[in-house]
Scaffold this motif. Structure first.
Motif, mmCIF file in Angstrom:
data_model
loop_
_atom_site.group_PDB
_atom_site.id
_atom_site.type_symbol
_atom_site.label_atom_id
_atom_site.label_comp_id
_atom_site.label_asym_id
_atom_site.label_seq_id
_atom_site.Cartn_x
_atom_site.Cartn_y
_atom_site.Cartn_z
ATOM 1 N N TYR A 169 0.839 -1.196 0.000
ATOM 2 C CA TYR A 169 0.000 0.000 0.000
ATOM 3 C C TYR A 169 0.873 1.244 0.000
ATOM 4 O O TYR A 169 1.053 1.889 -1.009
ATOM 5 C CB TYR A 169 -0.965 -0.028 1.189
ATOM 6 N N PHE A 170 1.472 1.538 1.104
ATOM 7 C CA PHE A 170 2.272 2.756 1.239
ATOM 8 C C PHE A 170 3.769 2.495 1.101
ATOM 9 O O PHE A 170 4.496 3.277 0.506
ATOM 10 C CB PHE A 170 1.986 3.412 2.599
ATOM 11 N N TYR A 171 4.220 1.391 1.667
ATOM 12 C CA TYR A 171 5.654 1.171 1.801
ATOM 13 C C TYR A 171 6.356 0.687 0.546
ATOM 14 O O TYR A 171 7.559 0.880 0.395
ATOM 15 C CB TYR A 171 5.938 0.220 2.971
ATOM 16 N N SER A 172 5.640 0.018 -0.342
ATOM 17 C CA SER A 172 6.305 -0.509 -1.538
ATOM 18 C C SER A 172 5.269 -0.862 -2.594
ATOM 19 O O SER A 172 4.071 -0.836 -2.341
ATOM 20 C CB SER A 172 7.112 -1.764 -1.192
ATOM 21 N N THR A 173 5.795 -1.216 -3.758
ATOM 22 C CA THR A 173 5.004 -1.866 -4.784
ATOM 23 C C THR A 173 5.455 -3.319 -4.770
ATOM 24 O O THR A 173 6.663 -3.587 -4.757
ATOM 25 C CB THR A 173 5.282 -1.246 -6.168
ATOM 26 N N VAL A 174 4.522 -4.239 -4.733
ATOM 27 C CA VAL A 174 4.871 -5.655 -4.700
ATOM 28 C C VAL A 174 4.649 -6.238 -6.094
ATOM 29 O O VAL A 174 3.584 -6.068 -6.684
ATOM 30 C CB VAL A 174 4.035 -6.404 -3.640
ATOM 31 N N LYS A 175 5.692 -6.897 -6.599
ATOM 32 C CA LYS A 175 5.630 -7.514 -7.923
ATOM 33 C C LYS A 175 6.218 -8.917 -7.865
ATOM 34 O O LYS A 175 7.069 -9.191 -7.008
ATOM 35 C CB LYS A 175 6.440 -6.701 -8.946
#
Length: 183
Positions: A169-175
């Protein structure tokens, strides 16, 4: 400001693999995905930082200094020119030269993978964001384990999804590895 990215591989050490002192669910598979990301960074001559946890607490049962279990796993073993930073806490920035190294090298973006998702990956990603870095966490290049709370077992799969969902959400983009390499 120009962006400059680096790969951060956290605690991919022998004790987290089969026959290690603290094996995780899916550690081998995660290391193979991390190896794909690592090979892409090496091919493009981008900075790679390996984080190695050494447990110095009395009574530690894994990552004990000078043991085979504390060594970085062969699938992501550092080569000449790749920085290795040792740490003693879950947050890779705590009492290490990591922040100074990133700033002095103009790094703005971090691609993060490693172990354990619920502990050191989580703590480091949150700290990195708080220090102003843009973070991408590679979901299938991370591993965790079953946890227990209030006499309930939470499966590694549920731990993995819960922590990644919170970071996304706020801390990172997850891929996934595939998503990251396709961009």
């Amino acid at each position: 400001m120009e962006t400059k990215k680096a790969l951060l591989i956290i605690d991919m050490q022998n004790d987290y693999f089969e026959y290690g002192a603290n094996p995780l669910t899916g550690s081998l598979e995660a290391s193979l995905k991390a190896k794909e990301i690592l090979e892409a960074f090496r091919k493009d001559s981008l900075p790679v930082i390996h984080i190695q946890h050494l447990s110095v607490r009395p009574g530690s049962t894994f990552f004990v200094p000078n043991t085979a279990g504390a060594e970085i796993h062969k699938n992501v073993f550092p080569v000449d020119g790749e920085r290795v930073i040792t740490k003693n806490y879950p947050n890779s920035f705590r009492e290490t030269p990591l922040l100074d190294y990133l700033i002095s090298n103009g790094i703005t973006d971090l691609v993060i993978c490693g172990m354990m998702t619920h502990m050191c990956v989580d703590a480091t990603t949150r700290a990195a964001k708080d220090f102003g870095f843009n973070c991408i966490v590679i979901s299938d290049a991370c591993a965790t384990k079953d946890l227990e709370i209030q006499a309930q077992t939470v499966s590694a799969k549920d731990v993995q999804y819960a922590f990644l969902a919170a970071l996304d959400y706020f801390y990172s983009t997850v891929k996934t590895t595939r998503e990251y390499l396709a961009q």
